[in-house]
Design an enzyme around this catalytic site. Sequence first.
Site, short mmCIF file in Angstrom:
data_model
loop_
_atom_site.label_atom_id
_atom_site.label_comp_id
_atom_site.label_asym_id
_atom_site.label_seq_id
_atom_site.Cartn_x
_atom_site.Cartn_y
_atom_site.Cartn_z
N TYR A 17 0.85 -1.03 0.08
CA TYR A 17 0.07 -0.18 0.08
C TYR A 17 1.00 1.12 0.10
O TYR A 17 1.86 1.21 0.84
CB TYR A 17 -0.84 -0.10 1.24
CG TYR A 17 -1.97 0.90 1.15
CD1 TYR A 17 -2.87 0.87 0.16
CD2 TYR A 17 -2.39 1.71 2.35
CE1 TYR A 17 -3.77 2.14 0.16
CE2 TYR A 17 -3.10 2.79 2.42
CZ TYR A 17 -4.15 2.92 1.24
OH TYR A 17 -4.87 3.82 1.49
N GLU B 59 -13.58 -5.72 4.39
CA GLU B 59 -12.52 -5.86 5.10
C GLU B 59 -12.99 -5.97 6.64
O GLU B 59 -13.63 -5.16 7.03
CB GLU B 59 -11.52 -4.51 5.14
CG GLU B 59 -10.22 -4.82 6.09
CD GLU B 59 -9.07 -4.05 5.77
OE1 GLU B 59 -9.10 -2.74 5.15
OE2 GLU B 59 -7.90 -4.39 6.29
N GLU C 283 -11.79 0.27 15.39
CA GLU C 283 -12.04 0.98 14.05
C GLU C 283 -13.34 0.79 13.43
O GLU C 283 -13.82 1.52 12.43
CB GLU C 283 -10.85 0.48 13.09
CG GLU C 283 -9.51 0.96 13.55
CD GLU C 283 -8.23 0.76 12.43
OE1 GLU C 283 -8.41 0.72 11.48
OE2 GLU C 283 -7.30 0.02 12.90
N THR D 180 -4.11 -9.17 8.73
CA THR D 180 -3.34 -9.77 9.90
C THR D 180 -3.10 -8.84 11.11
O THR D 180 -3.10 -9.37 12.26
CB THR D 180 -1.89 -10.37 9.65
OG1 THR D 180 -1.02 -9.25 9.23
CG2 THR D 180 -1.78 -11.40 8.45
N HIS E 270 -5.23 -6.65 12.12
CA HIS E 270 -6.60 -6.67 12.69
C HIS E 270 -7.09 -8.07 13.49
O HIS E 270 -7.29 -8.19 14.62
CB HIS E 270 -7.82 -6.14 11.93
CG HIS E 270 -7.70 -4.96 11.16
ND1 HIS E 270 -7.91 -3.89 12.05
CD2 HIS E 270 -7.38 -4.47 10.08
CE1 HIS E 270 -7.79 -2.66 11.26
NE2 HIS E 270 -7.52 -3.26 10.04
N GLU F 112 0.38 -3.73 4.17
CA GLU F 112 0.02 -2.36 4.70
C GLU F 112 0.68 -1.95 5.78
O GLU F 112 0.08 -1.63 6.84
CB GLU F 112 -1.57 -2.54 4.94
CG GLU F 112 -2.37 -1.04 4.78
CD GLU F 112 -3.83 -1.20 5.44
OE1 GLU F 112 -4.41 -0.43 5.06
OE2 GLU F 112 -4.18 -2.42 5.96
#
Length: 289
Positions: A6, A149, A155, A183, A185, A243
């Site tokens: 990302y 997601e 979040e 991974t 989260h 990310e």
Amino acid sequence: MKHGIYYAYWEKEWAADYEYYVEKAARLGFDILEVGAAPLPDYTPAQIQSLKSCAAKNGIQLTAGYGPTSEHNMGASDPAVVKNATEWYKQLFDVMAQLDIHLIGGALYSYWPVSFDGVDKAEDWKRSVEGMQTLAPIAKQYGIDLGMEVLNRFENHILNTAEEGVSFVTEVGQDNVKVMLDTFHMNIEETSIADAIRTAGSLLGHLHTGECNRMVPGKGRTPWREIGEALRDIQYDGAVVMEPFVAMGGQVGRDIHIWHDLSRGATESQLDKDAQDAVTFQRYMLEWK
Ligand SMILES: [Mn+2]
């Protein structure tokens, strides 16, 4: 299996020159660059053509990520917001198709970062399912998959576990709506990361990677070996996009809540080296064929 990164790893603000990162990602050994979707609907035909040819020239496939603003909340209680959001996504999908982008992932069923004031999970879930049932057929016309997601509790409140992701996607019932795991989260919410991946199984459409503190894969204590085994068990052959977020500052630092310097003062060339090492590590640990 294709490996990506990302773009915001290198950025302090969300707006960025994606062509610069296409070239960098190719040079560092990636197959994919994931870009932020927010500016794409406003791209001019010349900008679209330029980014498309830059990606093609560098052999880079693009994917898109999006943390929708509250104005783009497809699960909003106000029908006018959903209508406006649907129109915005249509413009986005049109530009994505021109850029040969066939996947967008994120909290597309809601918005980000969510305000938890007055949340009602059952009602929000129901409206989010309806929102995705509206959006999915439009995305399908453009050959686009939507990655739902699964996020940690800080979040979002709708999808926190792979099991919830599977229930949600099953309820939406459209074949271009997939479960998307990350991974970072999963490290917070899942009892077993490997079992979470197996739970998603054939519904897994996109995977984000990163250490438990969002450093690049390989620098922390995430169980990459068992993640690789689980991906093999479900025969996952999609995209694996790292990310990482390691630098403080700017809107990116604020939105991601980076309050200490995980990069240890790294220069851009040191960040590049870390990304290059991480994609080599990720290929070794996660590729099963
Ligand atoms: Mn993610």
